[in-house]
Structures are given as C-alpha cells and as structure tokens.
Design a protein around this motif. Structure first.
Motif, PDB file in Angstrom:
ATOM      1  N   LEU B  63       0.811  -1.219   0.000  1.00 23.15           N
ATOM      2  CA  LEU B  63       0.000   0.000   0.000  1.00 23.15           C
ATOM      3  C   LEU B  63       0.843   1.268   0.000  1.00 23.15           C
ATOM      4  O   LEU B  63       0.306   2.355  -0.101  1.00 23.15           O
ATOM      5  CB  LEU B  63      -0.902   0.021   1.251  1.00 23.15           C
ATOM      6  CG  LEU B  63      -1.965  -1.057   1.401  1.00 23.15           C
ATOM      7  CD1 LEU B  63      -2.645  -0.931   2.763  1.00 23.15           C
ATOM      8  CD2 LEU B  63      -3.013  -0.945   0.300  1.00 23.15           C
ATOM      9  N   THR B  66       0.141   4.288  -2.026  1.00 20.90           N
ATOM     10  CA  THR B  66      -1.190   4.896  -1.972  1.00 20.90           C
ATOM     11  C   THR B  66      -1.473   5.568  -0.639  1.00 20.90           C
ATOM     12  O   THR B  66      -2.426   6.328  -0.523  1.00 20.90           O
ATOM     13  CB  THR B  66      -2.283   3.827  -2.193  1.00 20.90           C
ATOM     14  OG1 THR B  66      -2.311   2.980  -1.042  1.00 20.90           O
ATOM     15  CG2 THR B  66      -2.019   2.989  -3.419  1.00 20.90           C
ATOM     16  N   ILE B  67      -0.687   5.260   0.366  1.00 18.67           N
ATOM     17  CA  ILE B  67      -1.012   5.769   1.708  1.00 18.67           C
ATOM     18  C   ILE B  67      -0.786   7.275   1.790  1.00 18.67           C
ATOM     19  O   ILE B  67       0.305   7.758   1.491  1.00 18.67           O
ATOM     20  CB  ILE B  67      -0.148   5.057   2.775  1.00 18.67           C
ATOM     21  CG1 ILE B  67      -0.502   3.575   2.830  1.00 18.67           C
ATOM     22  CG2 ILE B  67      -0.375   5.683   4.148  1.00 18.67           C
ATOM     23  CD1 ILE B  67       0.389   2.764   3.724  1.00 18.67           C
ATOM     24  N   PRO B  68      -1.816   8.016   2.171  1.00 20.94           N
ATOM     25  CA  PRO B  68      -1.652   9.467   2.344  1.00 20.94           C
ATOM     26  C   PRO B  68      -0.649   9.725   3.463  1.00 20.94           C
ATOM     27  O   PRO B  68      -0.775   9.142   4.544  1.00 20.94           O
ATOM     28  CB  PRO B  68      -3.047   9.954   2.745  1.00 20.94           C
ATOM     29  CG  PRO B  68      -3.974   8.828   2.456  1.00 20.94           C
ATOM     30  CD  PRO B  68      -3.176   7.577   2.498  1.00 20.94           C
ATOM     31  N   ASN B  69       0.295  10.590   3.204  1.00 24.69           N
ATOM     32  CA  ASN B  69       1.388  10.794   4.143  1.00 24.69           C
ATOM     33  C   ASN B  69       0.908  11.219   5.533  1.00 24.69           C
ATOM     34  O   ASN B  69       1.442  10.790   6.541  1.00 24.69           O
ATOM     35  CB  ASN B  69       2.345  11.842   3.564  1.00 24.69           C
ATOM     36  CG  ASN B  69       3.672  11.792   4.281  1.00 24.69           C
ATOM     37  OD1 ASN B  69       4.112  10.717   4.679  1.00 24.69           O
ATOM     38  ND2 ASN B  69       4.294  12.940   4.465  1.00 24.69           N
ATOM     39  N   ARG B  70      -0.137  12.064   5.561  1.00 22.48           N
ATOM     40  CA  ARG B  70      -0.558  12.623   6.851  1.00 22.48           C
ATOM     41  C   ARG B  70      -1.170  11.573   7.775  1.00 22.48           C
ATOM     42  O   ARG B  70      -1.169  11.738   8.985  1.00 22.48           O
ATOM     43  CB  ARG B  70      -1.548  13.764   6.628  1.00 22.48           C
ATOM     44  CG  ARG B  70      -0.845  15.072   6.359  1.00 22.48           C
ATOM     45  CD  ARG B  70      -1.843  16.157   6.113  1.00 22.48           C
ATOM     46  NE  ARG B  70      -2.566  15.918   4.862  1.00 22.48           N
ATOM     47  CZ  ARG B  70      -3.597  16.642   4.456  1.00 22.48           C
ATOM     48  NH1 ARG B  70      -4.042  17.615   5.208  1.00 22.48           N
ATOM     49  NH2 ARG B  70      -4.181  16.396   3.303  1.00 22.48           N
ATOM     50  N   ILE B  71      -1.759  10.533   7.222  1.00 22.37           N
ATOM     51  CA  ILE B  71      -2.371   9.532   8.110  1.00 22.37           C
ATOM     52  C   ILE B  71      -1.623   8.194   8.034  1.00 22.37           C
ATOM     53  O   ILE B  71      -2.174   7.148   8.318  1.00 22.37           O
ATOM     54  CB  ILE B  71      -3.875   9.330   7.817  1.00 22.37           C
ATOM     55  CG1 ILE B  71      -4.105   8.891   6.375  1.00 22.37           C
ATOM     56  CG2 ILE B  71      -4.665  10.576   8.138  1.00 22.37           C
ATOM     57  CD1 ILE B  71      -5.486   8.320   6.133  1.00 22.37           C
ATOM     58  N   ILE B  74      -1.573   6.179  11.235  1.00 18.89           N
ATOM     59  CA  ILE B  74      -2.889   5.616  11.541  1.00 18.89           C
ATOM     60  C   ILE B  74      -3.135   4.377  10.689  1.00 18.89           C
ATOM     61  O   ILE B  74      -3.599   3.354  11.176  1.00 18.89           O
ATOM     62  CB  ILE B  74      -4.000   6.665  11.309  1.00 18.89           C
ATOM     63  CG1 ILE B  74      -3.759   7.851  12.230  1.00 18.89           C
ATOM     64  CG2 ILE B  74      -5.375   6.060  11.531  1.00 18.89           C
ATOM     65  CD1 ILE B  74      -4.706   8.996  12.018  1.00 18.89           C
ATOM     66  N   VAL B  75      -2.790   4.478   9.401  1.00 14.80           N
ATOM     67  CA  VAL B  75      -2.987   3.328   8.522  1.00 14.80           C
ATOM     68  C   VAL B  75      -2.164   2.141   9.017  1.00 14.80           C
ATOM     69  O   VAL B  75      -2.650   1.008   9.086  1.00 14.80           O
ATOM     70  CB  VAL B  75      -2.604   3.688   7.064  1.00 14.80           C
ATOM     71  CG1 VAL B  75      -2.686   2.455   6.173  1.00 14.80           C
ATOM     72  CG2 VAL B  75      -3.513   4.781   6.534  1.00 14.80           C
ATOM     73  N   VAL B  78      -3.847   0.641  12.028  1.00 17.03           N
ATOM     74  CA  VAL B  78      -5.060  -0.120  11.702  1.00 17.03           C
ATOM     75  C   VAL B  78      -4.685  -1.491  11.158  1.00 17.03           C
ATOM     76  O   VAL B  78      -5.268  -2.509  11.550  1.00 17.03           O
ATOM     77  CB  VAL B  78      -5.935   0.659  10.691  1.00 17.03           C
ATOM     78  CG1 VAL B  78      -7.042  -0.230  10.157  1.00 17.03           C
ATOM     79  CG2 VAL B  78      -6.517   1.891  11.339  1.00 17.03           C
ATOM     80  N   THR B  82      -5.648  -4.870  13.132  1.00 18.75           N
ATOM     81  CA  THR B  82      -6.489  -5.883  12.497  1.00 18.75           C
ATOM     82  C   THR B  82      -5.829  -7.253  12.575  1.00 18.75           C
ATOM     83  O   THR B  82      -6.453  -8.239  12.974  1.00 18.75           O
ATOM     84  CB  THR B  82      -6.720  -5.525  11.012  1.00 18.75           C
ATOM     85  OG1 THR B  82      -7.115  -4.170  10.941  1.00 18.75           O
ATOM     86  CG2 THR B  82      -7.766  -6.403  10.406  1.00 18.75           C
ATOM     87  N   THR B  85      -5.874  -8.618  16.119  1.00 20.31           N
ATOM     88  CA  THR B  85      -7.197  -9.104  16.510  1.00 20.31           C
ATOM     89  C   THR B  85      -7.456 -10.461  15.887  1.00 20.31           C
ATOM     90  O   THR B  85      -7.966 -11.370  16.547  1.00 20.31           O
ATOM     91  CB  THR B  85      -8.285  -8.105  16.066  1.00 20.31           C
ATOM     92  OG1 THR B  85      -7.848  -6.799  16.418  1.00 20.31           O
ATOM     93  CG2 THR B  85      -9.596  -8.401  16.729  1.00 20.31           C
ATOM     94  N   ILE B  86      -7.065 -10.618  14.616  1.00 19.05           N
ATOM     95  CA  ILE B  86      -7.277 -11.910  13.960  1.00 19.05           C
ATOM     96  C   ILE B  86      -6.478 -12.996  14.678  1.00 19.05           C
ATOM     97  O   ILE B  86      -7.011 -14.056  15.010  1.00 19.05           O
ATOM     98  CB  ILE B  86      -6.878 -11.830  12.467  1.00 19.05           C
ATOM     99  CG1 ILE B  86      -7.845 -10.904  11.731  1.00 19.05           C
ATOM    100  CG2 ILE B  86      -6.877 -13.212  11.832  1.00 19.05           C
ATOM    101  CD1 ILE B  86      -7.438 -10.595  10.307  1.00 19.05           C
TER     102      ILE B  86
END
Lengths: 233, 204
Positions: B63, B66-71, B74-75, B78, B82, B85-86
């Motif tokens: 990814l 495609t990942i926006p630098n500002r978030i 956070i990505v 997440v 995820t 948790t799995i």
C-alpha cells in the motif's frame, strides 16, 4: 494520471474505505470463530469443576464431566429447585444478583467414586480484580471434598498462587459451616488460624487476596443455607 | 534483483543477530519480560509476533504508494491492530490454554515497538518481498531471545520444560527458584543475553 495522495478528499476517502474493509473483515472472522471459542470457554469451565472434584489431570474434559455429573440444578434462596437442569448455563450475574429474590443458584450434583458430591460455584473480589472458584461438598454439606480457585489478575507469585493445587488442597476435609443450621459459614482463610477444623492459613504477602478468598467462601455459600438445612444427610 | 540476493540475505539475517530488535535495538522488552516465565507461551508469542510483523510489512509495503502521508501512522496502526485481533481470535479458537496464559499480551502486540519500527523504517520504503523478509527476520530475532529467556526461566524457576517436569532436577531445591518466575529476573537474563551478544560480536 498521478494521484495526489496528499489532498484532503483522497485522505478522507482512503480512511473511510480502509475502515469499512477492516470492519467487514473483523466482523466476519469474529462470527465465524465464535462457536469454537464458546465451546472452549465452556470446556474450560467443565475442567474447573472437575478440578474442584480433585480430578486435576483429565485429558478428555467433556467425557469425564459427562461421566461425573448427575445433574446441574438451579435453586433460589428459599432452597426450592427452580429448574432441574441448566445450572451450567446460569449467568454469573444471576448468581451474584444483589436482590436475594432474583438469585439463581446452580448446584452441580456429581458422582465421584460412588459418593455423591455437590459443587457450588463461587464469585468474589481480590486485590486487582475478580476471583472465582468452585467448592465441592460431601452429602452432609459440611465436609469439603475439594476446591478450585482462580482469578483475573492477582499479583504473580503472591495472590496468584491461589490457583496452585497445594493451596486449594488445604481446604480438603475442612468444615464448611459452624453447625447443622448452616446459618454461619465457617470455612475461610485466616492470617491467624483459630479454628483449624475450618480455617486455612493465608498466603504470606497476599493478605488482600486471602481476604478476598475468605469473603468469597462466605458470600457464595451463605445463599444455599435453606437448601442445605432442608436436604442434608 | 533476484529473490535471494546478497542484499536480501542481509535484510533477513541482520535482525537475527547484529541488528536484533531486542538485544541491539532494545525494542519489545516489555512483552519479553511478561510472557517468558514458561517456554510455551514464549514460543507462541514469538511466532505470533513473527506472523504479524511479516504480514503487516507486506501489506504496508503493497500500500505504501497509496497511503496518504498525513495519516500513514494511523494506517499502519489499523493494519497491525487488524492482524493482532485476527491472531488473538484464532488463538482463542484453536489454542485456548495458550491464549489464557498470554491473556492481554496478545492484544499488546499492537503496541510492540518492533512492529511500528519496522513498518515505518522499512516497509514504507521497500518492496513487498524485501519487507516480508525483514518482517520474518525481525520477528524471529525477537522470538529467539524470548525462547532463550523462557528456557532459562522455566528450567530454573519450575524445573520443567514445556510444562513437563524434569525428574532429575525436581529433587534439587535450586531448580525451584521462585525469583526466576518474576519479571525482574527476566530483565536480568535479558541483560545477560545482551552482554553475551555484545562481547561475542565486539560491538561498542
């Protein structure tokens, strides 16, 4: 065309899509695995009941439990049998209900080595979190046959030692109530044992957990008073 | 660039030894202390972290453009959350005893600094295959330290390995050293491992 990955619209859209995908994926996995997990929890509970019956190294928990259990009845505080099956599935909230009239009290009637033994679930509070356990009583509802104790998060090496068999086995043979009116619970944990027939020495350095175990025995056995005095042998 | 080029080999073997996340980068110490009182949870924890770092690295690496630098943090979080948790759900379903023993520490893999460190420092800048190797290497580098510490602690603390008591040792009082089962001793053993590691590798 080159995407502007720094634009506001792109950032918000990216975050939204990501969250939706993740949420869907987690919801799917959770619901797919739920039945297996519930089975594991129930089997763990069966294992704990067997441990209270001093069957500590059981390989096939389910089979052994089915062999040992005669019935799991539900009582109310007046000593009446509300239901003759389903004690296993009573929610811990119903067992501990503040209002006595709403209490549902499971009692596991078991057969171990041709002796009928009654298992009572217990709930209490330790130093850092909840405590729970099971106490098995012989047919006189007086003599302790065995116990199992566990906890959410007591201090490792101190309070957490209540899960160890050497501590739990100390309760075997103790007297649970002061007399056959069953009004006063005698069994407990004490720093200074005054009544060796029913008290067990506390764990050094774990006063609050020990007090919690003591309180757990007292508060969990007390509601069974009427049933015990009416049905004891 | 071939799949097993010299450079890729270094990406994989670096974290196992010279660039070890625990003993050289001093990351992930918290969980290394918590789950190593016995060998079995230590191994499960090590493998869980390996699986999660490897896959998180691959996903982030795929990814990364495609990942926006500002978030981006956070990505990354997440993705890690995820996967954690799995893993914790799968453990609850198929290895219930172990999941009870590991209790909150599986969830705390999310906060394991190794993960975020590798994602931010490696996966954001490299392709999926290199990132996968880096993830597996870092995870295994973490795992072998846990295994060493877990081995020593279980042997000296409870005179057993994998929960099986060792008959010769159980008679000897020294092999029931309660202190070994406490987290403080894990830190000291960890320190000893770092000491040995540095003197062997002559790192200043």
């Amino acid at each position: 065309m080159k995407l502007n990955t720094n634009s506001n619209v792109y950032t918000i859209a990216y975050a939204s899509v990501m969250v939706i995908i993740v949420a869907f994926c987690l919801a799917f996995i959770s619901s797919a695995l739920r039945p297996i997990q519930d089975d594991n929890v129930a089997n763990d509970k069966r294992g704990q009941i067997l441990k209270a019956l001093n069957l500590r190294d059981v390989k096939d928990v389910q089979a052994e439990y089915d062999k040992v259990l005669i019935k799991d009845i539900i009582l109310n505080v007046n000593g009446e049998v509300i239901d003759s099956v389903g004690g296993f599935n009573v929610d811990s909230k119903d067992i501990q209900a503040k209002d006595d009239a709403q209490k549902k009290l499971p009692l596991y009637v078991c057969n171990v080595e041709n002796d009928t033994v009654y298992v009572v679930p217990m709930y209490g509070r330790g130093l850092w979190g909840g405590l729970w356990g099971y106490v098995a009583l012989k047919g006189d509802f007086q003599t302790v046959y065995g116990t199992f104790l566990s906890h959410e998060g007591e201090t490792a090496g101190l309070g957490a030692r209540i899960v160890e068999p050497w501590f739990q086995e100390k309760f075997i043979g103790k007297k649970a109530f002061t007399d056959s009116t069953y009004t006063e619970v005698a069994i407990g944990v004490a720093k200074k044992v005054e009544d060796p027939a029913s008290q067990v020495d506390a764990i050094t350095g774990a006063t609050l957990t020990s007090n919690g175990v003591d309180g757990m025995f007292k508060s969990s056995l007390a509601p069974y008073q009427k049933y015990f005095s009416a049905n004891h042998k | 660039m071939s799949l097993f080029s010299q450079q890729n080999k270094e990406v994989f073997t670096g974290p196992l030894n010279l660039n070890n996340p625990v003993v050289a980068q001093v990351l992930g110490i918290c969980s290394a202390l918590a789950v190593t009182s016995q060998l079995e949870p230590a191994i499960v924890m090590g493998l869980s972290v390996t699986v999660i770092t490897a896959f998180a690295n691959v996903i982030i690496s795929l990814l990364r453009k495609t990942i926006p630098n500002r978030i981006r943090i956070i990505v990354q979080l997440v993705v890690v959350a995820t996967l954690v948790t799995i893993v914790s759900q799968v453990l609850k379903a198929f290895a219930y005893d172990v999941s009870v023993q590991l209790s909150v520490y599986v969830g705390l893999i999310i906060t394991n600094c190794i993960l975020m460190g590798r994602l931010e420092a490696f996966a954001m800048m490299n392709g999926p295959w290199e990132s996968f190797l880096d993830g597996v290497g870092s995870g295994l580098g973490y795992a072998w330290i846990l295994v060493v510490v877990g081995f020593v602690r279980e042997l000296l603390g409870s005179a057993s390995l994998f929960g099986y008591e060792i008959p010769v040792l159980t008679d000897c009082d020294f092999f029931h050293n309660g202190m070994m089962t406490m987290p403080a001793m894990a830190l000291i053993i960890c320190g000893c491992v770092i000491w040995a590691h540095r003197s062997i590798n002559k790192v200043d």
